[in-house]
Enzyme design. Structure first.
Site, PDB file in Angstrom:
ATOM      1  N   SER A 100       0.831  -1.201   0.000  1.00 34.81           N
ATOM      2  CA  SER A 100       0.000   0.000   0.000  1.00 34.81           C
ATOM      3  C   SER A 100       0.867   1.253   0.000  1.00 34.81           C
ATOM      4  O   SER A 100       1.575   1.482  -0.960  1.00 34.81           O
ATOM      5  CB  SER A 100      -1.045   0.021   1.109  1.00 34.81           C
ATOM      6  N   HIS A 128       2.518  14.840   5.103  1.00 30.73           N
ATOM      7  CA  HIS A 128       2.280  16.249   4.776  1.00 30.73           C
ATOM      8  C   HIS A 128       2.772  17.039   5.981  1.00 30.73           C
ATOM      9  O   HIS A 128       2.386  16.722   7.111  1.00 30.73           O
ATOM     10  CB  HIS A 128       0.803  16.527   4.521  1.00 30.73           C
ATOM     11  N   CYS A 175      -0.947  -3.682   4.195  1.00 32.04           N
ATOM     12  CA  CYS A 175      -1.814  -4.844   4.003  1.00 32.04           C
ATOM     13  C   CYS A 175      -1.255  -6.079   4.692  1.00 32.04           C
ATOM     14  O   CYS A 175      -0.064  -6.167   4.986  1.00 32.04           O
ATOM     15  CB  CYS A 175      -1.971  -5.136   2.511  1.00 32.04           C
TER      16      CYS A 175
END
Length: 122
Positions: free
Chosen positions: A66, A71, A86
Protein backbone atom coordinates in the site's frame (compact mmCIF):
# COMPACT_ATOMS: atom_id res chain seq x y z
CA UNK A 1 -10.84 -18.10 -2.39
CA UNK A 2 -8.26 -15.39 -2.12
CA UNK A 3 -5.58 -15.26 0.59
CA UNK A 4 -6.68 -11.68 1.43
CA UNK A 5 -6.18 -10.59 5.03
CA UNK A 6 -7.63 -7.40 6.52
CA UNK A 7 -5.34 -4.40 6.34
CA UNK A 8 -4.47 -1.78 8.92
CA UNK A 9 -4.64 1.92 8.15
CA UNK A 10 -3.00 4.24 10.66
CA UNK A 11 -3.09 7.99 11.02
CA UNK A 12 -0.27 9.66 12.91
CA UNK A 13 -0.31 13.33 13.97
CA UNK A 14 3.09 14.60 15.09
CA UNK A 15 3.45 17.83 17.06
CA UNK A 16 6.49 19.81 18.13
CA UNK A 17 8.74 18.65 15.30
CA UNK A 18 11.75 20.82 14.38
CA UNK A 19 10.92 23.02 11.38
CA UNK A 20 14.20 22.24 9.62
CA UNK A 21 13.31 18.53 9.48
CA UNK A 22 9.79 19.29 8.25
CA UNK A 23 11.20 21.34 5.34
CA UNK A 24 13.80 18.74 4.32
CA UNK A 25 12.34 16.48 1.61
CA UNK A 26 15.48 14.33 1.49
CA UNK A 27 15.41 13.68 5.25
CA UNK A 28 11.68 12.98 5.17
CA UNK A 29 12.04 10.52 2.31
CA UNK A 30 14.83 8.74 4.19
CA UNK A 31 12.64 8.60 7.31
CA UNK A 32 9.68 7.10 5.44
CA UNK A 33 11.86 4.64 3.56
CA UNK A 34 13.43 3.52 6.85
CA UNK A 35 9.97 3.18 8.41
CA UNK A 36 8.84 0.99 5.50
CA UNK A 37 11.97 -1.11 5.88
CA UNK A 38 11.41 -1.46 9.64
CA UNK A 39 7.85 -2.65 8.97
CA UNK A 40 9.20 -5.15 6.41
CA UNK A 41 7.29 -3.52 3.54
CA UNK A 42 8.43 -3.57 -0.09
CA UNK A 43 9.21 -0.12 -1.51
CA UNK A 44 8.18 0.40 -5.14
CA UNK A 45 8.82 4.14 -5.57
CA UNK A 46 8.74 7.51 -3.83
CA UNK A 47 7.88 11.09 -4.73
CA UNK A 48 8.33 14.19 -2.56
CA UNK A 49 7.55 17.85 -3.22
CA UNK A 50 8.85 20.87 -1.28
CA UNK A 51 6.65 23.96 -1.15
CA UNK A 52 9.64 26.29 -0.61
CA UNK A 53 10.28 29.18 1.71
CA UNK A 54 8.85 28.47 5.12
CA UNK A 55 6.45 25.85 3.73
CA UNK A 56 6.53 22.15 4.23
CA UNK A 57 6.74 18.99 2.19
CA UNK A 58 4.29 16.45 0.87
CA UNK A 59 5.43 12.98 -0.05
CA UNK A 60 4.53 9.39 -0.68
CA UNK A 61 6.38 6.11 -0.49
CA UNK A 62 4.48 3.64 -2.65
CA UNK A 63 4.64 0.10 -1.31
CA UNK A 64 3.68 -3.29 -2.70
CA UNK A 65 1.61 -3.48 0.49
CA UNK A 66 0.00 0.00 0.00
CA UNK A 67 1.62 3.33 1.04
CA UNK A 68 3.09 5.73 3.58
CA UNK A 69 2.41 9.44 3.05
CA UNK A 70 3.39 12.62 4.86
CA UNK A 71 2.28 16.25 4.78
CA UNK A 72 4.18 18.78 6.88
CA UNK A 73 3.45 22.26 8.12
CA UNK A 74 6.93 23.39 9.14
CA UNK A 75 5.72 26.75 10.37
CA UNK A 76 3.55 24.92 12.94
CA UNK A 77 5.92 22.04 13.77
CA UNK A 78 3.24 19.61 12.61
CA UNK A 79 3.27 16.53 10.38
CA UNK A 80 0.34 14.36 9.30
CA UNK A 81 1.34 10.81 8.38
CA UNK A 82 -0.75 8.08 6.79
CA UNK A 83 0.46 4.47 7.09
CA UNK A 84 -1.57 1.87 5.18
CA UNK A 85 -0.17 -1.66 5.22
CA UNK A 86 -1.81 -4.84 4.00
CA UNK A 87 -1.74 -8.34 5.42
CA UNK A 88 0.23 -9.10 8.56
CA UNK A 89 2.47 -6.01 8.41
CA UNK A 90 2.15 -3.72 11.42
CA UNK A 91 1.78 0.01 10.70
CA UNK A 92 2.59 0.97 14.29
CA UNK A 93 6.18 -0.16 13.69
CA UNK A 94 6.48 2.33 10.83
CA UNK A 95 4.75 5.02 12.90
CA UNK A 96 7.18 4.64 15.80
CA UNK A 97 10.11 4.91 13.41
CA UNK A 98 8.75 8.10 11.82
CA UNK A 99 7.93 9.67 15.20
CA UNK A 100 11.52 9.14 16.33
CA UNK A 101 13.03 10.37 13.05
CA UNK A 102 11.02 13.60 13.17
CA UNK A 103 11.85 14.23 16.86
CA UNK A 104 8.18 14.81 17.66
CA UNK A 105 7.43 16.11 21.14
CA UNK A 106 3.96 14.54 21.12
CA UNK A 107 2.06 12.19 18.88
CA UNK A 108 -1.45 10.93 18.34
CA UNK A 109 -1.92 7.50 16.68
CA UNK A 110 -5.21 6.11 15.41
CA UNK A 111 -5.49 2.77 13.65
CA UNK A 112 -8.40 1.48 11.60
CA UNK A 113 -8.96 -2.01 10.21
CA UNK A 114 -9.75 -2.06 6.49
CA UNK A 115 -11.52 -4.82 4.59
CA UNK A 116 -12.68 -6.83 7.59
CA UNK A 117 -16.03 -7.66 5.98
CA UNK A 118 -14.71 -8.45 2.52
CA UNK A 119 -15.29 -12.19 2.70
CA UNK A 120 -18.06 -12.50 5.25
CA UNK A 121 -20.80 -14.94 4.28
CA UNK A 122 -23.99 -13.33 3.01
Amino acid sequence: MSDYRPSAHGLLDLYGCPADILRDAVALEQALRQAAHNAQATILSAHFHTFGGHGGVTGVVLLAESHITIHTWAEHGFAAVDVFLCGSLQPQIAAQSIQAALSAQTAQWREYPRGENLFQAA
